[in-house]
Design a protein around this motif. Structure first.
Motif, PDB file in Angstrom:
ATOM      1  N   SER A   9       0.861  -0.949   0.161  1.00 58.28           N
ATOM      2  CA  SER A   9      -0.103  -0.008  -0.064  1.00 58.28           C
ATOM      3  C   SER A   9       0.836   1.362  -0.099  1.00 58.28           C
ATOM      4  O   SER A   9       2.075   1.264   0.712  1.00 58.28           O
ATOM      5  CB  SER A   9      -0.898  -0.098   1.273  1.00 58.28           C
ATOM      6  OG  SER A   9      -1.701   1.296   1.390  1.00 58.28           O
ATOM      7  N   ASN A  10       0.311   2.105  -0.737  1.00 54.10           N
ATOM      8  CA  ASN A  10       1.118   3.532  -0.605  1.00 54.10           C
ATOM      9  C   ASN A  10       0.222   4.712  -0.447  1.00 54.10           C
ATOM     10  O   ASN A  10       0.719   5.960  -0.815  1.00 54.10           O
ATOM     11  CB  ASN A  10       2.231   3.832  -1.466  1.00 54.10           C
ATOM     12  CG  ASN A  10       1.409   4.267  -3.098  1.00 54.10           C
ATOM     13  OD1 ASN A  10       0.388   3.674  -3.374  1.00 54.10           O
ATOM     14  ND2 ASN A  10       2.268   4.685  -3.731  1.00 54.10           N
ATOM     15  N   LEU A  11      -1.069   4.353  -0.129  1.00 53.00           N
ATOM     16  CA  LEU A  11      -2.120   5.569   0.024  1.00 53.00           C
ATOM     17  C   LEU A  11      -2.794   5.462   1.373  1.00 53.00           C
ATOM     18  O   LEU A  11      -2.840   4.319   1.878  1.00 53.00           O
ATOM     19  CB  LEU A  11      -3.219   5.467  -1.095  1.00 53.00           C
ATOM     20  CG  LEU A  11      -2.775   5.574  -2.714  1.00 53.00           C
ATOM     21  CD1 LEU A  11      -3.791   5.417  -3.486  1.00 53.00           C
ATOM     22  CD2 LEU A  11      -1.923   6.999  -2.969  1.00 53.00           C
ATOM     23  N   GLU A  12      -3.108   6.803   1.934  1.00 54.41           N
ATOM     24  CA  GLU A  12      -4.102   6.827   2.864  1.00 54.41           C
ATOM     25  C   GLU A  12      -3.598   6.106   4.259  1.00 54.41           C
ATOM     26  O   GLU A  12      -4.316   5.089   4.636  1.00 54.41           O
ATOM     27  CB  GLU A  12      -5.572   6.153   2.632  1.00 54.41           C
ATOM     28  CG  GLU A  12      -6.118   7.171   1.621  1.00 54.41           C
ATOM     29  CD  GLU A  12      -7.569   6.952   1.022  1.00 54.41           C
ATOM     30  OE1 GLU A  12      -8.314   6.251   2.043  1.00 54.41           O
ATOM     31  OE2 GLU A  12      -7.991   7.047   0.171  1.00 54.41           O
ATOM     32  N   GLU A  13      -2.566   6.289   4.602  1.00 60.21           N
ATOM     33  CA  GLU A  13      -1.851   5.693   5.886  1.00 60.21           C
ATOM     34  C   GLU A  13      -1.539   4.092   5.621  1.00 60.21           C
ATOM     35  O   GLU A  13      -2.259   3.308   6.063  1.00 60.21           O
ATOM     36  CB  GLU A  13      -2.570   5.914   6.909  1.00 60.21           C
ATOM     37  CG  GLU A  13      -2.772   7.308   7.422  1.00 60.21           C
ATOM     38  CD  GLU A  13      -3.722   7.386   8.712  1.00 60.21           C
ATOM     39  OE1 GLU A  13      -3.085   7.115   9.607  1.00 60.21           O
ATOM     40  OE2 GLU A  13      -4.749   8.001   8.493  1.00 60.21           O
ATOM     41  N   PRO A  14      -0.684   4.016   4.613  1.00 62.20           N
ATOM     42  CA  PRO A  14      -0.271   2.572   4.330  1.00 62.20           C
ATOM     43  C   PRO A  14       0.033   1.589   5.604  1.00 62.20           C
ATOM     44  O   PRO A  14      -0.764   0.494   5.223  1.00 62.20           O
ATOM     45  CB  PRO A  14       1.037   2.900   3.496  1.00 62.20           C
ATOM     46  CG  PRO A  14       1.050   4.100   3.053  1.00 62.20           C
ATOM     47  CD  PRO A  14       0.381   4.917   3.996  1.00 62.20           C
ATOM     48  N   PHE A  15       0.482   2.270   6.557  1.00 62.12           N
ATOM     49  CA  PHE A  15       0.544   0.988   7.680  1.00 62.12           C
ATOM     50  C   PHE A  15      -0.714   0.646   8.226  1.00 62.12           C
ATOM     51  O   PHE A  15      -0.926  -0.523   8.454  1.00 62.12           O
ATOM     52  CB  PHE A  15       1.441   1.619   8.642  1.00 62.12           C
ATOM     53  CG  PHE A  15       2.853   1.570   8.576  1.00 62.12           C
ATOM     54  CD1 PHE A  15       3.825   0.337   8.629  1.00 62.12           C
ATOM     55  CD2 PHE A  15       3.485   2.471   8.140  1.00 62.12           C
ATOM     56  CE1 PHE A  15       5.003   0.303   8.272  1.00 62.12           C
ATOM     57  CE2 PHE A  15       5.015   2.601   7.752  1.00 62.12           C
ATOM     58  CZ  PHE A  15       5.671   1.625   8.095  1.00 62.12           C
ATOM     59  N   LYS A  16      -1.762   1.665   7.957  1.00 57.23           N
ATOM     60  CA  LYS A  16      -3.119   1.277   8.565  1.00 57.23           C
ATOM     61  C   LYS A  16      -3.720   0.368   7.638  1.00 57.23           C
ATOM     62  O   LYS A  16      -4.554  -0.437   7.803  1.00 57.23           O
ATOM     63  CB  LYS A  16      -3.947   2.475   8.865  1.00 57.23           C
ATOM     64  CG  LYS A  16      -3.547   3.203  10.304  1.00 57.23           C
ATOM     65  CD  LYS A  16      -4.370   4.265  10.620  1.00 57.23           C
ATOM     66  CE  LYS A  16      -3.933   4.820  11.945  1.00 57.23           C
ATOM     67  NZ  LYS A  16      -4.790   5.968  12.383  1.00 57.23           N
ATOM     68  N   GLN A  17      -3.624   0.493   6.307  1.00 62.42           N
ATOM     69  CA  GLN A  17      -4.223  -0.116   5.195  1.00 62.42           C
ATOM     70  C   GLN A  17      -3.578  -1.450   5.211  1.00 62.42           C
ATOM     71  O   GLN A  17      -4.438  -2.757   5.069  1.00 62.42           O
ATOM     72  CB  GLN A  17      -3.782   0.494   3.817  1.00 62.42           C
ATOM     73  CG  GLN A  17      -4.325   1.856   3.419  1.00 62.42           C
ATOM     74  CD  GLN A  17      -5.864   1.860   3.863  1.00 62.42           C
ATOM     75  OE1 GLN A  17      -6.479   0.930   3.661  1.00 62.42           O
ATOM     76  NE2 GLN A  17      -6.296   3.056   4.459  1.00 62.42           N
ATOM     77  N   MET A  18      -2.382  -1.877   5.657  1.00 62.73           N
ATOM     78  CA  MET A  18      -2.008  -3.281   5.718  1.00 62.73           C
ATOM     79  C   MET A  18      -2.720  -3.946   6.907  1.00 62.73           C
ATOM     80  O   MET A  18      -2.923  -4.964   6.801  1.00 62.73           O
ATOM     81  CB  MET A  18      -0.473  -3.279   6.155  1.00 62.73           C
ATOM     82  CG  MET A  18       0.454  -2.449   5.125  1.00 62.73           C
ATOM     83  SD  MET A  18       0.169  -3.183   3.567  1.00 62.73           S
ATOM     84  CE  MET A  18       1.368  -4.431   3.550  1.00 62.73           C
ATOM     85  N   GLU A  19      -2.829  -3.134   8.042  1.00 58.51           N
ATOM     86  CA  GLU A  19      -3.450  -3.663   8.962  1.00 58.51           C
ATOM     87  C   GLU A  19      -4.947  -4.112   9.023  1.00 58.51           C
ATOM     88  O   GLU A  19      -5.378  -5.289   9.441  1.00 58.51           O
ATOM     89  CB  GLU A  19      -3.308  -2.728  10.332  1.00 58.51           C
ATOM     90  CG  GLU A  19      -2.028  -2.697  10.996  1.00 58.51           C
ATOM     91  CD  GLU A  19      -2.142  -1.617  11.980  1.00 58.51           C
ATOM     92  OE1 GLU A  19      -3.156  -0.888  12.479  1.00 58.51           O
ATOM     93  OE2 GLU A  19      -1.035  -1.156  12.593  1.00 58.51           O
ATOM     94  N   ARG A  20      -5.417  -3.253   8.236  1.00 54.92           N
ATOM     95  CA  ARG A  20      -6.830  -3.365   7.827  1.00 54.92           C
ATOM     96  C   ARG A  20      -7.210  -4.622   6.853  1.00 54.92           C
ATOM     97  O   ARG A  20      -7.994  -5.524   6.877  1.00 54.92           O
ATOM     98  CB  ARG A  20      -7.391  -2.193   6.971  1.00 54.92           C
ATOM     99  CG  ARG A  20      -7.919  -1.229   7.668  1.00 54.92           C
ATOM    100  CD  ARG A  20      -8.360   0.044   6.876  1.00 54.92           C
ATOM    101  NE  ARG A  20      -9.758  -0.224   6.218  1.00 54.92           N
ATOM    102  CZ  ARG A  20     -10.079  -0.407   4.884  1.00 54.92           C
ATOM    103  NH1 ARG A  20      -8.965   0.160   4.178  1.00 54.92           N
ATOM    104  NH2 ARG A  20     -11.045  -0.765   4.452  1.00 54.92           N
ATOM    105  N   ALA A  21      -6.171  -4.956   5.953  1.00 53.24           N
ATOM    106  CA  ALA A  21      -6.350  -5.925   5.092  1.00 53.24           C
ATOM    107  C   ALA A  21      -6.053  -7.176   5.880  1.00 53.24           C
ATOM    108  O   ALA A  21      -6.617  -8.380   5.622  1.00 53.24           O
ATOM    109  CB  ALA A  21      -5.072  -5.905   4.112  1.00 53.24           C
ATOM    110  N   VAL A  22      -5.073  -7.302   6.855  1.00 50.83           N
ATOM    111  CA  VAL A  22      -4.773  -8.523   7.570  1.00 50.83           C
ATOM    112  C   VAL A  22      -5.900  -8.803   8.399  1.00 50.83           C
ATOM    113  O   VAL A  22      -6.391 -10.111   8.666  1.00 50.83           O
ATOM    114  CB  VAL A  22      -3.285  -8.526   8.276  1.00 50.83           C
ATOM    115  CG1 VAL A  22      -3.361  -9.735   9.502  1.00 50.83           C
ATOM    116  CG2 VAL A  22      -2.249  -8.257   7.608  1.00 50.83           C
TER     117      VAL A  22
END
Length: 157
Positions: A9-22
Motif C-alpha cells: 500500500s502507498n495511499l491513505e496511511e499505508p501501515f493502517k491499510q496493511m493492518e486493515r487487510a490482515v
C-alpha cells in the motif's frame, strides 16, 4: 494449503491499510493468518513519482484453490477500497499470491511462484527473514541462496 501472500500500500496511511487487510483476511472463516513479516517501506517500481510503499508478507492457511484465492483477493482489494489504476501506480492495497505450497502454476491469470520473488529485493529479504530454507519450486534453490545471489549480483539472477 499454506500460502505466502504479499501485501502492499502507498495511499491513505499505508501501515493502517496493511493492518486493515490482515484483519479482513483473518475474519474470513476460510482463511487463517499464521504469520506476518515486518511491514517495511520500499521505493516504488515502474512509476517512481508517487509515495513510497509499505510492503509485508503474510502466511495464511486456506482450503481455497489458487484460482479461488486469486478471485477472493481481487474482490477483497475492491472491498478495501482499491480502484483501477495504472500498472505499478499508487494503490490503497495490493494483495498477491507469492507461493501456494510447493505448487507450480502457469495459467494466463496466475503464475505461481510469483515471478516478482526473483526480481524484487524486498520480497526476497522478507521471505529470507521468514523462510530462509524454503526451496523455491522452480529454481530448486533455498530462498537464502537466491537472496544471497541477488545481493552479490546487484539484482541480476
Amino acid at each position: 494449503m499454506k500460502v505466502w501472500l504479499s501485501l502492499g500500500s502507498n495511499l491513505e496511511e499505508p501501515f493502517k491499510q496493511m493492518e486493515r487487510a490482515v484483519k479482513y483476511l483473518n475474519e474470513k472463516c476460510f482463511i487463517t493468518v499464521l504469520r506476518l513479516s515486518d511491514a517495511i517501506e520500499t521505493k516504488p517500481i515502474g512509476i517512481t513519482d508517487q509515495p513510497d510503499f509499505v510492503n509485508q508478507i503474510i502466511l495464511i492457511e486456506t482450503p481455497l484453490s489458487a484460482i479461488e484465492l486469486l478471485i477472493f483477493l481481487k474482490n477483497a482489494e475492491s472491498h478495501l477500497g482499491r480502484t483501477p489504476g495504472p500498472k505499478w501506480g499508487p494503490r490503497i492495497i495490493d494483495m498477491d499470491i507469492l507461493l501456494y505450497g510447493d505448487d507450480i502454476i502457469t495459467k494466463t491469470e496466475l503464475t505461481i511462484p510469483h515471478q516478482a520473488i526473483l526480481e524484487r529485493e524486498y520480497l526476497l529479504k522478507l521471505l529470507n527473514d521468514m523462510i530462509p530454507d524454503y526451496i523455491h519450486p522452480v529454481t530448486k534453490e533455498t530462498i537464502n541462496k537466491i537472496y544471497t545471489k541477488f545481493q552479490e549480483t546487484g539484482g541480476t539472477l
